[in-house]
Scaffold this active site. Sequence first.
Site, PDB file in Angstrom:
ATOM      1  N   ASP A 113       0.572  -1.301   0.187  1.00  0.00           N
ATOM      2  CA  ASP A 113       0.183   0.424  -0.496  1.00  0.00           C
ATOM      3  C   ASP A 113       0.623   1.276   0.193  1.00  0.00           C
ATOM      4  OD1 ASP A 113       0.953  -0.717   2.872  1.00  0.00           O
ATOM      5  OD2 ASP A 113      -1.197  -0.129   3.339  1.00  0.00           O
ATOM      6  N   SER A 114       2.563   0.972  -0.258  1.00  0.00           N
ATOM      7  CA  SER A 114       3.151   1.750  -0.168  1.00  0.00           C
ATOM      8  C   SER A 114       3.095   2.671  -1.496  1.00  0.00           C
ATOM      9  CB  SER A 114       4.839   1.484  -0.204  1.00  0.00           C
ATOM     10  OG  SER A 114       4.787   0.512  -1.152  1.00  0.00           O
ATOM     11  N   ASP A 151      -1.556  -6.072  -0.112  1.00  0.00           N
ATOM     12  CA  ASP A 151      -1.336  -5.490   1.450  1.00  0.00           C
ATOM     13  C   ASP A 151      -3.306  -4.855   1.389  1.00  0.00           C
ATOM     14  OD1 ASP A 151       0.675  -5.127   3.199  1.00  0.00           O
ATOM     15  OD2 ASP A 151       1.388  -3.195   2.082  1.00  0.00           O
ATOM     16  N   LYS A 171      -1.427  -9.220   3.433  1.00  0.00           N
ATOM     17  CA  LYS A 171      -0.449  -9.046   4.776  1.00  0.00           C
ATOM     18  C   LYS A 171      -1.260  -7.531   4.943  1.00  0.00           C
ATOM     19  CE  LYS A 171       3.300  -6.207   3.914  1.00  0.00           C
ATOM     20  NZ  LYS A 171       2.534  -4.869   4.762  1.00  0.00           N
ATOM     21  N   GLU A 213      -1.394  -5.132   8.861  1.00  0.00           N
ATOM     22  CA  GLU A 213      -0.309  -4.668   9.924  1.00  0.00           C
ATOM     23  C   GLU A 213      -0.224  -5.159  11.583  1.00  0.00           C
ATOM     24  OE1 GLU A 213       0.671  -0.140   8.624  1.00  0.00           O
ATOM     25  OE2 GLU A 213       0.727  -0.442   6.925  1.00  0.00           O
ATOM     26  N   GLU A 227       9.872  -3.409   9.909  1.00  0.00           N
ATOM     27  CA  GLU A 227       9.991  -2.516   9.726  1.00  0.00           C
ATOM     28  C   GLU A 227      10.727  -1.391  10.896  1.00  0.00           C
ATOM     29  OE1 GLU A 227       6.838  -0.654   7.065  1.00  0.00           O
ATOM     30  OE2 GLU A 227       8.393   1.347   7.277  1.00  0.00           O
TER      31      GLU A 227
END
Length: 291
Positions: free
Chosen positions: A71-72, A110, A139, A141, A208
């Site tokens: 999602d960056s 993501d 993925k 978080e 990260e």
Amino acid sequence: MSSSDGHPMAGEPEAGRADRSLPERSAPKLSVPAIRDRKHGGEPLVMVTAYDAPSARVAAAAGVDIILVGDSLGMVVLGYEDTLHVTMEDMVSHTAAVARTGPPQVIVADMPWTSYHEGPAKAVTNAARLVRAGATAVKLEGGTKRLKVLQAILDAEIPVMGHLGLTPQSVHAMGGFRVQGRNRADGKMLVEDAIAIADAGCFAIVLEGIPEDLAAQITRSVPVPTIGIGAGGECDGQVLVFHDIVGLGGKRAPRFVRRYADLEGLAGEAVARWATDVRAHRFPSAEEAYH
Ligand code: KIV
């Protein structure tokens, strides 16, 4: 020769194109279980982001182990300040673009902010949308507080990669993009989070923006590979953003980025040379026109 939408014209040789052949990939395809098994030996895992067909083709040909549709993309290609503006529609569209190139690698997509924060049922629906778009795994978080959602997605047979430490979707809660786990209590919590999500069934965990010694401790504490970004050299693998590696990430890069090319410079030079040729009536040539 290309039509205006970028396709070669029927029956035409691709005149005037630079040689775009890419190196043969050397790494064999790794399945999700094979990635998990890399905890027990072998080379460090290599994961890189890709958000579209060209970057996916380059990553695949370079022989990385895992392609991450991160999602960056919100910051790197959509111009947002953070990842919070990225929607499910964005992720589905970019995942599908990567998947359509048919890379042999596992594609991890993501789950964007709020796509798994409103309960397990909605999270499973959203994870399944990403799989139908072409992702092999998703993925998300967070640690212990994500266990219910994590379990629900795993129960739907969708592999999940975890993401701990500097989790960009928590940018406001963290007070900015800051290195996490610097004090003993925060570090202990991150170790507990990593053990909890590994025990729940994550096949790998991104670490990260945490100190190297904490990343090493987490790596020793979990039975699945850790993949670091800004987490030092003791993880089981590394991930970087494609645009940072090739020099398309703009001027400011964090210290953990190593840039291997300057594509922004090269591309600017190429476009400027073409503009000069157009203005000097040197483009197109007779060979580049239809007669
Ligand atoms: O979105 C992303 O690119 C990521 C990596 C930084 C791990 O999550």
